[in-house]
Scaffold this motif. Structure first.
Motif, PDB file in Angstrom:
ATOM      1  N   VAL A   1       0.191   8.377   3.388  1.00  0.00           N
ATOM      2  CA  VAL A   1      -0.747   9.442   3.030  1.00  0.00           C
ATOM      3  C   VAL A   1      -1.126   9.362   1.557  1.00  0.00           C
ATOM      4  O   VAL A   1      -2.301   9.465   1.190  1.00  0.00           O
ATOM      5  CB  VAL A   1      -0.131  10.829   3.337  1.00  0.00           C
ATOM      6  N   ILE A   2      -0.128   9.158   0.700  1.00  0.00           N
ATOM      7  CA  ILE A   2      -0.337   9.227  -0.742  1.00  0.00           C
ATOM      8  C   ILE A   2      -0.805   7.901  -1.341  1.00  0.00           C
ATOM      9  O   ILE A   2      -1.723   7.857  -2.162  1.00  0.00           O
ATOM     10  CB  ILE A   2       0.962   9.670  -1.444  1.00  0.00           C
ATOM     11  N   ALA A   3      -0.175   6.795  -0.946  1.00  0.00           N
ATOM     12  CA  ALA A   3      -0.387   5.506  -1.616  1.00  0.00           C
ATOM     13  C   ALA A   3      -1.850   5.076  -1.711  1.00  0.00           C
ATOM     14  O   ALA A   3      -2.280   4.595  -2.769  1.00  0.00           O
ATOM     15  CB  ALA A   3       0.442   4.427  -0.929  1.00  0.00           C
ATOM     16  N   PRO A   4      -2.664   5.216  -0.655  1.00  0.00           N
ATOM     17  CA  PRO A   4      -4.056   4.761  -0.766  1.00  0.00           C
ATOM     18  C   PRO A   4      -4.861   5.492  -1.838  1.00  0.00           C
ATOM     19  O   PRO A   4      -5.920   5.015  -2.250  1.00  0.00           O
ATOM     20  CB  PRO A   4      -4.627   5.047   0.632  1.00  0.00           C
ATOM     21  N   ASN A   5      -4.364   6.640  -2.293  1.00  0.00           N
ATOM     22  CA  ASN A   5      -5.086   7.429  -3.287  1.00  0.00           C
ATOM     23  C   ASN A   5      -4.568   7.230  -4.710  1.00  0.00           C
ATOM     24  O   ASN A   5      -5.052   7.880  -5.632  1.00  0.00           O
ATOM     25  CB  ASN A   5      -4.985   8.918  -2.926  1.00  0.00           C
ATOM     26  N   ILE A   6      -3.591   6.341  -4.877  1.00  0.00           N
ATOM     27  CA  ILE A   6      -2.979   6.172  -6.194  1.00  0.00           C
ATOM     28  C   ILE A   6      -3.651   5.068  -6.996  1.00  0.00           C
ATOM     29  O   ILE A   6      -3.917   5.212  -8.181  1.00  0.00           O
ATOM     30  CB  ILE A   6      -1.466   5.901  -6.049  1.00  0.00           C
ATOM     31  N   GLY A   7      -3.931   3.933  -6.369  1.00  0.00           N
ATOM     32  CA  GLY A   7      -4.617   2.855  -7.060  1.00  0.00           C
ATOM     33  C   GLY A   7      -3.722   1.965  -7.896  1.00  0.00           C
ATOM     34  O   GLY A   7      -4.184   1.028  -8.531  1.00  0.00           O
ATOM     35  N   GLU A   8      -2.417   2.233  -7.921  1.00  0.00           N
ATOM     36  CA  GLU A   8      -1.477   1.434  -8.711  1.00  0.00           C
ATOM     37  C   GLU A   8      -0.502   0.685  -7.807  1.00  0.00           C
ATOM     38  O   GLU A   8       0.520   0.202  -8.266  1.00  0.00           O
ATOM     39  CB  GLU A   8      -0.676   2.353  -9.653  1.00  0.00           C
ATOM     40  N   ILE A   9      -0.817   0.602  -6.516  1.00  0.00           N
ATOM     41  CA  ILE A   9       0.125   0.098  -5.524  1.00  0.00           C
ATOM     42  C   ILE A   9      -0.242  -1.321  -5.102  1.00  0.00           C
ATOM     43  O   ILE A   9      -1.393  -1.612  -4.782  1.00  0.00           O
ATOM     44  CB  ILE A   9       0.147   1.016  -4.283  1.00  0.00           C
ATOM     45  N   ASP A  10       0.758  -2.205  -5.098  1.00  0.00           N
ATOM     46  CA  ASP A  10       0.543  -3.582  -4.655  1.00  0.00           C
ATOM     47  C   ASP A  10       0.910  -3.781  -3.186  1.00  0.00           C
ATOM     48  O   ASP A  10       0.260  -4.551  -2.479  1.00  0.00           O
ATOM     49  CB  ASP A  10       1.370  -4.541  -5.523  1.00  0.00           C
ATOM     50  N   PHE A  11       1.975  -3.094  -2.734  1.00  0.00           N
ATOM     51  CA  PHE A  11       2.435  -3.269  -1.356  1.00  0.00           C
ATOM     52  C   PHE A  11       2.867  -1.920  -0.783  1.00  0.00           C
ATOM     53  O   PHE A  11       3.460  -1.107  -1.479  1.00  0.00           O
ATOM     54  CB  PHE A  11       3.628  -4.234  -1.286  1.00  0.00           C
ATOM     55  N   ILE A  12       2.563  -1.722   0.505  1.00  0.00           N
ATOM     56  CA  ILE A  12       3.064  -0.566   1.246  1.00  0.00           C
ATOM     57  C   ILE A  12       3.890  -1.103   2.409  1.00  0.00           C
ATOM     58  O   ILE A  12       3.377  -1.850   3.243  1.00  0.00           O
ATOM     59  CB  ILE A  12       1.920   0.317   1.782  1.00  0.00           C
ATOM     60  N   GLU A  13       5.179  -0.748   2.458  1.00  0.00           N
ATOM     61  CA  GLU A  13       6.055  -1.209   3.536  1.00  0.00           C
ATOM     62  C   GLU A  13       6.880  -0.019   4.043  1.00  0.00           C
ATOM     63  O   GLU A  13       7.919   0.323   3.472  1.00  0.00           O
ATOM     64  CB  GLU A  13       6.977  -2.329   3.053  1.00  0.00           C
ATOM     65  N   PRO A  14       6.429   0.619   5.123  1.00  0.00           N
ATOM     66  CA  PRO A  14       7.139   1.797   5.646  1.00  0.00           C
ATOM     67  C   PRO A  14       8.587   1.515   6.044  1.00  0.00           C
ATOM     68  O   PRO A  14       9.427   2.419   6.002  1.00  0.00           O
ATOM     69  CB  PRO A  14       6.303   2.194   6.870  1.00  0.00           C
ATOM     70  N   ASN A  15       8.884   0.265   6.422  1.00  0.00           N
ATOM     71  CA  ASN A  15      10.227  -0.081   6.900  1.00  0.00           C
ATOM     72  C   ASN A  15      11.064  -0.800   5.843  1.00  0.00           C
ATOM     73  O   ASN A  15      11.981  -1.554   6.187  1.00  0.00           O
ATOM     74  CB  ASN A  15      10.125  -0.944   8.155  1.00  0.00           C
ATOM     75  N   LEU A  16      10.776  -0.570   4.580  1.00  0.00           N
ATOM     76  CA  LEU A  16      11.480  -1.290   3.516  1.00  0.00           C
ATOM     77  C   LEU A  16      12.990  -1.070   3.586  1.00  0.00           C
ATOM     78  O   LEU A  16      13.772  -2.022   3.460  1.00  0.00           O
ATOM     79  CB  LEU A  16      10.955  -0.848   2.147  1.00  0.00           C
TER      80      LEU A  16
END
Length: 254
Positions: free
Chosen positions: A225-240
């Protein structure tokens, strides 16, 4: 086939890995339940998915809820006779990361660091949107420099609603505009836009202090929900965290 269990303050997550995450089950953490309760729950999930316990090659568990650690050791020991790895300070010397304060660092953050070190090369900031919002900083050699902790989004929302007489509990989703036109939208914007600002500034402060081009990895229930609106994120991994438990098991069972 491997089974990993991540016991958090809000949720317990079961993951079945066989070349990929075939199943990920999430349930509310119930700290007062017995080993029998969780054993029945797990066996029901496996049966419904057509998974025979004897086909599970090894099991890994991590718990930030001390009361449930022994409960799940009992559950997983009884599941089958295959190896069981408990992620705690007793096995940290077998991991490929360096933890400066092992007595203070939650095993969920350790699991995140293990996964990030293996999946993403270089210096990294791991942002975990859980019950707490955490920022774990690790260099390319696997040395954890430190951690910052803030209340998680749902924790902040529950505190706001719980300490006010007239504010309702609301779903954490973005309203159509950045200014609330009613109480629900006002709370949603305050929490969600406010936390976007918190995360962006925290990442900026860490990068400025370290003077290095750190990659940022995001995980946790609210990350999508949050990450796409931040602009400082290289990777999104829900199962990290689950990956970290899997890799810990592979490192220990050799």
């Amino acid at each position: 086939m491997k089974l990993v269990v991540d016991i958090g303050n809000s949720n317990i997550v079961f993951g079945i890995f066989e070349n990929k995450w075939k199943h990920v089950w999430r349930f509310e953490t119930k700290k007062d339940k017995s080993a029998l309760y969780y054993s029945l729950k797990l066996n029901e999930l496996l049966w419904e998915s057509g998974i025979a316990p004897e086909n599970i090659e090894f099991k890994v568990v991590s718990s930030v809820v001390p009361k449930l650690k022994d409960v799940f050791v009992e559950v997983l020991d009884k599941l089958n006779d295959k190896p069981l790895v408990v992620l705690d300070r007793n096995i940290y010397d077998k991991l490929d990361i360096d933890i400066k304060n092992p007595l203070e660092m939650g095993t969920d953050l350790v699991a995140n660091a293990i996964a990030a070190h293996k999946l993403y090369s270089g210096d990294v900031i791991i942002v975990d949107f859980g019950t707490a919002l955490t920022f774990t900083v690790m260099d390319e050699s696997g040395n954890i420099s430190g951690v910052n902790i803030a209340p998680g989004l749902k924790t902040a929302l529950n505190a706001l609603v719980g300490n006010t007489a007239q504010l309702p509990k609301v779903p954490l989703e973005f309203p159509p505009q950045p200014i609330g036109t009613n109480t629900i939208e006002a709370i949603q914007n305050g929490i969600l836009i406010g936390y976007i600002g918190l995360v962006k500034y925290m990442i900026k402060a860490i990068k400025t202090y370290l003077g290095s081009d750190y990659k940022t990895v995001v995980t946790g229930g609210m990350s999508s929900v949050i990450a796409p609106n931040i602009g400082e994120i290289d990777f999104i991994e829900p199962n990290l965290t689950l990956y970290g438990l899997l890799f810990a098991g592979q490192l220990v069972i050799v």
